[in-house]
Design a protein around this motif. Structure first.
Motif, short mmCIF file in Angstrom:
data_model
loop_
_atom_site.label_atom_id
_atom_site.label_comp_id
_atom_site.label_asym_id
_atom_site.label_seq_id
_atom_site.Cartn_x
_atom_site.Cartn_y
_atom_site.Cartn_z
N VAL A 137 0.69 5.44 0.60
CA VAL A 137 -0.05 6.61 1.07
C VAL A 137 0.64 7.83 0.46
N GLU A 156 -12.43 10.26 5.75
CA GLU A 156 -11.98 9.11 4.96
C GLU A 156 -13.11 8.67 4.05
N ALA A 193 -4.08 7.14 7.47
CA ALA A 193 -4.18 6.27 6.30
C ALA A 193 -3.30 5.03 6.46
N ARG A 207 -14.12 5.85 0.86
CA ARG A 207 -13.81 4.67 0.06
C ARG A 207 -14.99 4.37 -0.84
N ALA A 209 -4.62 1.18 6.74
CA ALA A 209 -4.12 0.12 5.86
C ALA A 209 -3.73 -1.12 6.65
N ASP A 239 -7.38 0.62 -4.81
CA ASP A 239 -7.21 1.09 -3.43
C ASP A 239 -5.87 0.71 -2.82
N TRP A 299 -9.60 5.32 -2.68
CA TRP A 299 -9.44 5.46 -1.21
C TRP A 299 -8.77 6.80 -0.95
N GLN A 300 -9.46 7.68 -0.24
CA GLN A 300 -8.94 9.03 0.02
C GLN A 300 -9.09 9.41 1.48
N ILE A 308 -3.56 5.19 -1.44
CA ILE A 308 -4.43 6.03 -0.61
C ILE A 308 -3.95 7.47 -0.78
N ARG A 345 0.85 -1.18 0.00
CA ARG A 345 0.00 0.00 0.00
C ARG A 345 0.89 1.24 0.00
#
Length: 465
Positions: free
Chosen positions: A227, A276, A308, A278, A312, A249, A265-266, A252, A225
């Protein structure tokens, strides 16, 4: 300690015998390698020799015969503005160049992990500003929920000095561009990019090289992931490169400049509220206005990044929110160090560049601003429009007069910290904030931003004991 794997019996040269160099030498020896050490400073060589390390001048002819790798400390240039002669000799001899970060990622996992219920995870944080606070905040959240965690890299311990991992542990690394640029192995589970502003440009051959050094953590690291702060063009570009599409996703995106929309995904913060989203739906929200350890929009960006990263890992929003409220902040970063007569003293000595100083100035009102020091490349133009809350500036540093002439607010040349704090206190009124946010490096008067901040705190104690 993390013993270095994969180099058993190999001769490994180590250039630079400060904290990271000595740590790397110990970890290499623990893994069965044979360190061959050098530092131009005789005192550093003597310290290494007392630990039993062989110190050999790596500048001499033939120094790299039979050497498997050269490990370079972060402060030593390997390309720009000119490579260190030892690095050049290693490259000419075909010897791979690495650093302690590369050794860490090469060596962190071991056979004991086969017995763990939950594999340890590594979260690596980079960016121009906020990476220390973000890293410390993630580590704090882990401790708050009772999950084993260690903090290392540019903050906490050296990466090879940490303890071997335990079941379910999270290691949080703060990594600078110096470290990400050279490491031969970069394999974090989660990687965080806070933001980008001009810094260390001479070391990286310009802003493009600086961004490229940070980008390696993602492009070559291949995190599960990522960010990514998308408030600058570089962050948006990086997020686009890593993502397979709008719904991916694995990326992020975070922001404090705008509401982020779309099916991905923010995490973003506006007017003091973190949100947040999604798949186009809000799934979490935190009111950051009452979080004392994270004042101002720049710290709200740090909160978004840490939130974030922890999401995750599967942590719930309410759990993260509770941890935010117990975070005390870091020394020298928007740190309240005293209050007297309705005047607040804030130490942000870590604001060593224009961008970080501008963010500190945006966090407070009625500011008596202590600034100045060793001006960085690019000048002070980036402060234009950022000084609306400044009532007056009090300028320190050897070139204080020249620094003051570039400011767009009333400025008094004080030169020393003692004079600046005293004059700011004399002028201050109830409701004012006396803020140290230098917008410059410390090395004209101090050997680190920490020493500068400590001097500020010492002067403040004269008026707010």
């Amino acid at each position: 300690m993390i013993p270095v794997q994969g180099l058993n019996g190999a001769v490994v040269a180590v250039l630079g015998l400060g904290r990271s160099g000595l740590s790397a030498s110990r970890a290499l020896a623990a893994g069965g390698a044979v360190p061959r050490c050098w530092d131009d400073n005789p005192e550093a060589r003597e310290k290494a020799a007392t630990e039993g390390f062989d110190c050999v001048d790596l500048k001499r002819d033939g120094a790299f015969e039979g050497v498997a790798r050269l490990i370079v400390s972060p402060g030593i240039p390997h390309l720009y503005p000119a490579p260190n002669p030892v690095v050049s000799a290693a490259l000419a001899a075909g010897v791979p160049v690495d650093n302690d970060i590369g050794l860490f990622f090469q060596s962190f996992a071991d056979d004991s992990w086969d017995e763990f219920d939950t594999a340890p995870r590594v979260i690596a944080v980079t960016g121009s500003n906020g990476k220390s606070t973000t890293s410390a905040l993630i580590h704090h959240i882990m401790e708050h929920v009772g999950r084993p965690s260690q903090l290392a890299g540019n903050i906490g311990r050296g990466v090879l000095d940490i303890d071997p991992a335990v079941d379910g542990e999270v290691v949080v690394l703060e990594l600078s561009s110096y470290q990400t640029e050279l490491a031969r192995a970069l394999t974090p589970d989660i990687a965080v990019f806070t933001n980008l502003s001009p810094d260390h440009l001479d070391r990286h051959g310009g802003k493009g090289g600086y961004f490229a050094a940070k980008r390696r953590l993602f492009a070559e690291g291949g995190p599960d992931r990522a960010v990514i702060g998308v408030d600058e063009a570089e962050g948006r570009f990086l997020a686009g490169q890593l993502s397979e599409g709008a719904v991916d996703d694995r990326v992020i995106r975070i922001s404090v400049a705008e509401k982020l929309t779309g099916p991905g995904w923010q995490v973003f913060a506006r007017k003091g509220f973190l949100s947040e989203y999604r798949k186009g739906k809000q799934v979490g929200s935190i009111d950051l206005r009452g979080v004392a350890g994270l004042p101002g929009a720049h710290n709200h960006q740090n909160a978004c990044a840490a939130y974030a990263a922890c999401r995750a890992l599967g942590l719930a929003p309410k759990v993260i929110e509770a941890a935010f409220h117990t975070f005390g902040g870091l020394p020298h970063r928007s740190q309240t160090v005293g209050e007297a007569g309705g005047v607040r003293f804030v130490n942000d000595s870590k604001a060593t560049n224009v961008d970080s100083a501008a963010k500190a100035l945006a966090a407070f009102s009625n500011i008596r601003w202590i600034c100045g020091g060793l001006e960085k490349e690019g000048g002070l133009g980036g402060l234009s429009g950022a000084t609306a809350a400044v009532r007056k500036a009090y300028v320190i540093g050897r070139e204080a007069a020249q620094f003051a002439m570039q400011l767009d607010v009333e400025a008094e040349v004080c030169t020393t910290m003692a004079a600046a704090v005293a004059r700011a206190w004399e002028d201050a009124e109830e409701g004012d904030v006396i803020l140290l946010a230098p917008a410059a490096a410390s090395f004209d008067q101090y050997d680190s931003f920490e020493r500068r901040g400590e001097d500020f705190v010492a002067q403040v104690k004269k008026f707010a004991p």
